[in-house]
Structures are given as structure tokens and as C-alpha cells.
Design a protein around this motif. Structure first.
Motif, PDB file in Angstrom:
ATOM      1  N   LEU A  15       0.890  -1.319  -0.078  1.00 47.86           N
ATOM      2  CA  LEU A  15       0.207   0.032  -0.042  1.00 47.86           C
ATOM      3  C   LEU A  15       0.836   1.180   0.195  1.00 47.86           C
ATOM      4  CD1 LEU A  15      -2.681  -1.311   2.611  1.00 47.86           C
ATOM      5  CD2 LEU A  15      -3.191  -0.669   0.215  1.00 47.86           C
ATOM      6  N   ALA A  16       1.857   1.270   0.734  1.00 50.64           N
ATOM      7  CA  ALA A  16       2.950   2.337   0.755  1.00 50.64           C
ATOM      8  C   ALA A  16       3.518   2.699  -0.647  1.00 50.64           C
ATOM      9  CB  ALA A  16       4.230   2.092   1.525  1.00 50.64           C
ATOM     10  N   GLN A  17       3.808   1.534  -1.311  1.00 51.91           N
ATOM     11  CA  GLN A  17       4.156   1.867  -2.841  1.00 51.91           C
ATOM     12  C   GLN A  17       3.117   2.520  -3.811  1.00 51.91           C
ATOM     13  OE1 GLN A  17       6.104  -1.211  -4.775  1.00 51.91           O
ATOM     14  NE2 GLN A  17       5.346  -0.832  -6.866  1.00 51.91           N
ATOM     15  N   GLU A  18       1.789   1.911  -3.400  1.00 50.76           N
ATOM     16  CA  GLU A  18       0.642   2.449  -4.144  1.00 50.76           C
ATOM     17  C   GLU A  18       0.439   4.062  -3.945  1.00 50.76           C
ATOM     18  OE1 GLU A  18      -1.928  -1.467  -4.270  1.00 50.76           O
ATOM     19  OE2 GLU A  18      -2.939   0.270  -3.511  1.00 50.76           O
ATOM     20  N   GLN A  19       0.702   4.164  -2.624  1.00 55.22           N
ATOM     21  CA  GLN A  19       0.324   5.538  -2.162  1.00 55.22           C
ATOM     22  C   GLN A  19       1.462   6.921  -2.877  1.00 55.22           C
ATOM     23  OE1 GLN A  19      -2.243   6.693  -0.453  1.00 55.22           O
ATOM     24  NE2 GLN A  19      -3.044   4.659  -0.399  1.00 55.22           N
ATOM     25  N   ALA A  20       2.581   6.106  -2.714  1.00 55.64           N
ATOM     26  CA  ALA A  20       3.635   6.784  -3.370  1.00 55.64           C
ATOM     27  C   ALA A  20       3.302   7.105  -4.755  1.00 55.64           C
ATOM     28  CB  ALA A  20       5.155   6.039  -3.366  1.00 55.64           C
ATOM     29  N   VAL A  21       2.883   6.105  -5.600  1.00 49.00           N
ATOM     30  CA  VAL A  21       2.728   6.439  -7.066  1.00 49.00           C
ATOM     31  C   VAL A  21       1.443   7.520  -7.125  1.00 49.00           C
ATOM     32  CG1 VAL A  21       1.634   5.284  -9.118  1.00 49.00           C
ATOM     33  CG2 VAL A  21       3.585   4.110  -7.735  1.00 49.00           C
ATOM     34  N   PHE A  27       9.613   7.513  -5.208  1.00 46.92           N
ATOM     35  CA  PHE A  27      10.458   6.726  -4.164  1.00 46.92           C
ATOM     36  C   PHE A  27       9.181   6.531  -3.203  1.00 46.92           C
ATOM     37  CE2 PHE A  27      10.114  11.234  -3.626  1.00 46.92           C
ATOM     38  CZ  PHE A  27       9.623  11.338  -2.244  1.00 46.92           C
ATOM     39  N   ILE A  28       9.675   5.480  -2.417  1.00 46.20           N
ATOM     40  CA  ILE A  28       8.773   4.983  -1.046  1.00 46.20           C
ATOM     41  C   ILE A  28       9.746   5.639   0.113  1.00 46.20           C
ATOM     42  CG2 ILE A  28       7.809   3.303   0.336  1.00 46.20           C
ATOM     43  CD1 ILE A  28       7.856   1.465  -2.099  1.00 46.20           C
ATOM     44  N   GLY A  29       8.926   6.648   0.688  1.00 49.74           N
ATOM     45  CA  GLY A  29       9.641   7.081   1.794  1.00 49.74           C
ATOM     46  C   GLY A  29       9.130   6.762   3.308  1.00 49.74           C
ATOM     47  N   THR A  30       9.441   7.046   4.389  1.00 47.10           N
ATOM     48  CA  THR A  30       8.605   6.754   5.580  1.00 47.10           C
ATOM     49  C   THR A  30       7.204   7.203   5.788  1.00 47.10           C
ATOM     50  OG1 THR A  30       9.653   8.838   6.796  1.00 47.10           O
ATOM     51  CG2 THR A  30      11.049   6.770   6.822  1.00 47.10           C
ATOM     52  N   GLU A  31       6.983   8.450   5.025  1.00 45.47           N
ATOM     53  CA  GLU A  31       5.776   8.961   5.097  1.00 45.47           C
ATOM     54  C   GLU A  31       4.761   8.127   4.243  1.00 45.47           C
ATOM     55  OE1 GLU A  31       8.464  10.296   3.655  1.00 45.47           O
ATOM     56  OE2 GLU A  31       8.246  11.469   1.805  1.00 45.47           O
ATOM     57  N   HIS A  32       5.142   7.511   3.199  1.00 45.18           N
ATOM     58  CA  HIS A  32       4.409   6.419   2.440  1.00 45.18           C
ATOM     59  C   HIS A  32       4.117   5.035   3.000  1.00 45.18           C
ATOM     60  CE1 HIS A  32       6.589   8.873  -0.785  1.00 45.18           C
ATOM     61  NE2 HIS A  32       5.416   9.258  -0.828  1.00 45.18           N
ATOM     62  N   MET A  33       5.246   4.912   3.907  1.00 47.31           N
ATOM     63  CA  MET A  33       4.872   3.675   4.953  1.00 47.31           C
ATOM     64  C   MET A  33       4.188   3.790   6.030  1.00 47.31           C
ATOM     65  SD  MET A  33       9.064   2.295   5.128  1.00 47.31           S
ATOM     66  CE  MET A  33       8.795   1.236   6.511  1.00 47.31           C
ATOM     67  N   LEU A  34       3.995   4.970   6.450  1.00 45.25           N
ATOM     68  CA  LEU A  34       3.079   5.445   7.585  1.00 45.25           C
ATOM     69  C   LEU A  34       1.595   5.658   6.923  1.00 45.25           C
ATOM     70  CD1 LEU A  34       3.050   6.488  10.534  1.00 45.25           C
ATOM     71  CD2 LEU A  34       3.273   8.700   9.565  1.00 45.25           C
ATOM     72  N   LEU A 148       9.227   3.390  12.252  1.00 43.11           N
ATOM     73  CA  LEU A 148       8.846   4.558  11.655  1.00 43.11           C
ATOM     74  C   LEU A 148       9.262   5.695  12.679  1.00 43.11           C
ATOM     75  CD1 LEU A 148       5.882   3.757   9.394  1.00 43.11           C
ATOM     76  CD2 LEU A 148       8.294   4.520   8.614  1.00 43.11           C
ATOM     77  N   ALA A 149       8.703   5.533  13.838  1.00 43.96           N
ATOM     78  CA  ALA A 149       8.686   6.535  14.930  1.00 43.96           C
ATOM     79  C   ALA A 149      10.376   6.668  15.345  1.00 43.96           C
ATOM     80  CB  ALA A 149       7.828   6.111  15.856  1.00 43.96           C
ATOM     81  N   ARG A 150      10.980   5.729  15.275  1.00 41.14           N
ATOM     82  CA  ARG A 150      12.404   5.659  15.836  1.00 41.14           C
ATOM     83  C   ARG A 150      13.422   6.102  14.767  1.00 41.14           C
ATOM     84  NH1 ARG A 150      11.258   0.364  18.991  1.00 41.14           N
ATOM     85  NH2 ARG A 150      11.124   1.458  21.369  1.00 41.14           N
TER      86      ARG A 150
END
Lengths: 184, 76
Positions: A15-21, A27-34, A148-150
Motif C-alpha cells: 500500500l505504501a508503494q501505491e500511495q507513493a505512486v 520513491f517510497i519514503g517513511t511517509e508512504h509507509m506510515l 518509523l517513529a524511531r
């Protein structure tokens, strides 16, 4: 490394990848992982995010504010044909650009996959460490959230920092897991 | 070249799918060129303000958009 991830944690990364696209980032950053955790809302990570007011929509707006959309830098393989429709010869432009700035100066994106940023990789490693520290042999969405928080300097950590401390996340994780089996 | 010749010979398609695809591709081309030129300017010690002026946007906008992509050689 990914074999230790639970289904939900794995899905949150897809889902992080989808959100990035979707946001036009290449790129997939920590924000997309969140964001991926928030979209995977039934995971322990997603539930904690909702509790502190970071639901999917709020988070997407927050990420968009910090990382402006439309930042897709790379041309796609089909763009040459599309530009020809306007009478623009992409091959010729590329030739001129590359003769000044070197080969690959105007790169074409590989279709599909976008790479993790260095900080995102760091967050993945931190997820693993967070799981081990809690004595868990799997990596669930709760560990990804802790990772992610760390990860200092990451956009995710910045966003989380505004609403919740790492210690508070840890406590919520432990409380949630106590009330259920391991299904993170 | 084949594509360019084809486009020169023909009028632009009225199919929205074709037109929109062309616009999206053009946007990616501009974004790519902008990133390249901003990186080049930074490498030549241009300040963010100078770059912003040349692009006709605010310094904040150009800095926010490009600062994490361009190696930061100086504080400007």
C-alpha cells in the motif's frame, strides 16, 4: 528479511508503494509507509494511528502538505509516443540533454516498482529491531509503526512526533497485544 | 524520428485519452528538465533565490520541492 513480516505488515508496504505512486512520488519514503499503515486500518499499527487522530485522510493531507505532489521526476517508456502527438521529438531532446549533461541525464523510469529511500530502509531495519526488543519473532504493523517513529529525520517520525511519543506508542502496542493473540 | 514525422503529417488527435496522455508526458518532461537544471544551477553555486527568480516561483516553493533531491553544497 520480508519473510518475517505478517500478511498485514506486508500489505501495508504494498500500500505504501501505491500511495507513493498515487501522490506522484517516485520513491517510497517513511511517509508512504506510515500512510500504508493507516490504510491497513485493522492492523495494530493502523488502529493506534486512528486513536491518535491520524486516520488515512488526515495523514494523506499531512503527507501532501509536507511532500508536494506531482514530484514524479522520471519520464515513462510510453512518453516518447505521447509527446510525438504534440510534435515533440523526445529522442532529440534526450540527445541534446545528454550531450551536455551526460548519458542518463534524462532517465526513463522503470515501470512499476519505485525504490525505498535510505531512511525507509532504515525504518524497516528498525522495525525488525523493535520486534526483537519485544521478544517477537515476527514483524507486524505495530513494529513497523515503532520503526518509523524511531527513524529520526524521516517525515513519518516528524508527523508522529507532533502527536505521540515513541514511549506512548510502545505502551499502546503492549496493551493491544495483551488483549489479543498475535495478529499484528 | 518516425514519431515526430508522423505528428508533423497529422493533425492532433481529438481523442481525450491521447491528448491527456500527451499533457501528462509533457509535465514529466518539464519536471525532469527542471530537476536537472536546478541541480546544475546548485552545482554552479546559484542560490535558491536566484533559481527561484529564474523559474518565476517563490524561493520557498523551489526549496521545498528540490532541496531533498539536490546535494546541498551550501546554505543559501
Amino acid at each position: 528479511m520480508f519473510e518475517r513480516f505478517t500478511d498485514r505488515a506486508r500489505r501495508s508496504l504494498t500500500l505504501a508503494q501505491e500511495q507513493a505512486v498515487f501522490l506522484g512520488h517516485d520513491f517510497i519514503g517513511t511517509e508512504h509507509m506510515l500512510l500504508g499503515l493507516a490504510v491497513e486500518r485493522d492492523g495494530v499499527g493502523g488502529r493506534i494511528l486512528q486513536e491518535v487522530g491520524l486516520d488515512e485522510d488526515t495523514l494523506r493531507a499531512e503527507v501532501g502538505r509536507r511532500m508536494p505532489p506531482g514530484a514524479a521526476l522520471h519520464l515513462r517508456p510510453e512518453d516518447g509516443d505521447a509527446l510525438a502527438e504534440l510534435g515533440i521529438d523526445l529522442a532529440q531532446i534526450r540527445e541534446r540533454v545528454e550531450s551536455s549533461f551526460g548519458e542518463g541525464a534524462l532517465p526513463t523510469a522503470r515501470t512499476g516498482k519505485v525504490p525505498f529511500t535510505a531512511l525507509a530502509k532504515q525504518a524497516l531495519e528498525s522495525s525488525l529491531r523493535s520486534a526483537l526488543a519485544l521478544g517477537h519473532n515476527y514483524i507486524g504493523t505495530e513494529h513497523v509503526l515503532l520503526g518509523l517513529a524511531r527513524t529520526e529525520g524521516g517525515v513519518a517520525a516528524e508527523i508522529l512526533d507532533d502527536v505521540i511519543t515513541v514511549g506512548d506508542i510502545s505502551e499502546r502496542v503492549i496493551m493491544k497485544l495483551r488483549g489479543m493473540g498475535h495478529t499484528g | 524520428m518516425r514519431n515526430a514525422t508522423k505528428a508533423a503529417d497529422q493533425a492532433m488527435s481529438k481523442d481525450p485519452a491521447v491528448g491527456l496522455r500527451a499533457v501528462a508526458a509533457l509535465r514529466r518532461l518539464t519536471e525532469s528538465l527542471e530537476a536537472l537544471q536546478v541541480a546544475n544551477a546548485r552545482a554552479r553555486d546559484w542560490t535558491w533565490q536566484e533559481i527561484a527568480t529564474a523559474l518565476g516561483v517563490s524561493k520557498q516553493a523551489v526549496h521545498q520541492k528540490h532541496s531533498n533531491r539536490v546535494p546541498d553544497q551550501g546554505k543559501a
